[in-house]
Design an enzyme around this catalytic site. Structure first.
Site, PDB file in Angstrom:
ATOM      1  N   HIS A   1      -0.554  -0.734 -10.452  1.00  0.00           N
ATOM      2  CA  HIS A   1      -1.255  -1.538  -9.445  1.00  0.00           C
ATOM      3  C   HIS A   1      -1.738  -2.861 -10.060  1.00  0.00           C
ATOM      4  O   HIS A   1      -2.924  -3.190 -10.023  1.00  0.00           O
ATOM      5  CB  HIS A   1      -2.439  -0.770  -8.855  1.00  0.00           C
TER       6      HIS A   1
ATOM      7  N   ARG B   1       0.852  -1.186   0.000  1.00  0.00           N
ATOM      8  CA  ARG B   1       0.000   0.000   0.000  1.00  0.00           C
ATOM      9  C   ARG B   1       0.888   1.236   0.000  1.00  0.00           C
ATOM     10  O   ARG B   1       1.864   1.320   0.752  1.00  0.00           O
ATOM     11  CB  ARG B   1      -0.937   0.008   1.214  1.00  0.00           C
TER      12      ARG B   1
ATOM     13  N   GLU C   1      -4.315   7.122  -7.312  1.00  0.00           N
ATOM     14  CA  GLU C   1      -4.381   6.193  -8.442  1.00  0.00           C
ATOM     15  C   GLU C   1      -5.633   6.481  -9.269  1.00  0.00           C
ATOM     16  O   GLU C   1      -6.705   6.646  -8.695  1.00  0.00           O
ATOM     17  CB  GLU C   1      -4.387   4.746  -7.934  1.00  0.00           C
TER      18      GLU C   1
END
Length: 240
Positions: free
Chosen positions: A207, A159, A188
């Site tokens: 990601h 994270r 993001e």
């Protein structure tokens, strides 16, 4: 929700309202594989070498070998343990830290437990595999980045908020650390003009630690099973 954690869902509010939240299984192996992809890409400058070759330039960037180096795993859960085992297979010395990690648990995985600051100052490659919580948010801040070895690599597939992003950009710009491999970001998708995009010592991926054919097959199959179980009055894989 896919997976068994989702920071976007207020589980306490769902519980108060009697809303059932079910998750899915996934593959910790896919994130481990991406982690090593980022480590190797950063250590051997693979993206830069590929780009130069396509431009007609036969230049050979000097890479960092991994055998005999030290890998520091921050968070020795399922994914962290897999990453540690691959590091050992590369002939690396592996150290690990998490708040609940004991020497016995570390030894069971074949690694050495170390305090976080010792790990950061000793490791050539630091890979983060912690769950984001109040006690881990901002854990790797400016001061801790400054304790890392010159020439070291930081990889984060967990994270983004575990690492102070602005401090990381400064550390990369100033050469405090050699490189980073990042799959997670504070915002993001990563915004246009973000400072990380201008750095040539960072490998960036959008990601995709969990994005494999095998993982998505598991996700979709489990989502259907979750819905059927809920409709039958017997929910499965409850989150929270």
């Amino acid at each position: 929700t896919t997976g068994m954690r989702n920071g976007a869902i207020d589980l306490a509010a769902a519980t108060r309202r009697g809303i059932v939240v079910s998750g899915t299984r996934g593959s910790s192996g896919s994130t481990c594989e991406l982690t090593w992809g980022l480590i190797l890409a950063a250590a051997r400058h693979i993206p830069a070498a590929d780009a130069r070759l396509r431009q007609g330039r036969w230049t050979v960037p000097m890479g960092m070998g991994l055998e005999g180096r030290t890998l520091g795993v921050v968070g020795l859960g399922r994914i962290g343990a897999q990453v540690a085992k691959v590091g050992a297979a590369f002939g690396m010395k592996v150290m690990a830290w998490s708040r609940s990690l004991t020497h016995d648990k570390a030894a069971a995985v074949g690694v050495q437990r170390a305090e976080l600051d010792t790990l950061l100052s000793s490791a050539d490659v630091v890979s983060i595999h912690l769950v984001l919580a109040a006690e881990t948010r901002g854990l790797i801040g400016r001061t801790r980045l400054e304790t890392m070895k010159p020439g070291s690599i930081l990889v984060n597939t967990a994270r983004a908020a575990i690492v102070d992003e602005a401090a990381l950009v400064d550390a990369l710009n100033q050469g405090q650390i050699a490189a980073a491999g990042l799959d997670v970001f504070w915002v993001e998708p990563l915004p246009e003009g973000h400072a990380l995009k201008s750095l040539d010592n960072v490998v960036l991926t959008p990601h995709l630690g969990y994005v494999t054919t095998e993982t998505w097959r598991q996700f979709f199959a489990d989502v259907v099973e979750d819905i059927r179980a809920f409709r039958a009055g017997n929910p499965v894989r409850l989150v929270g």
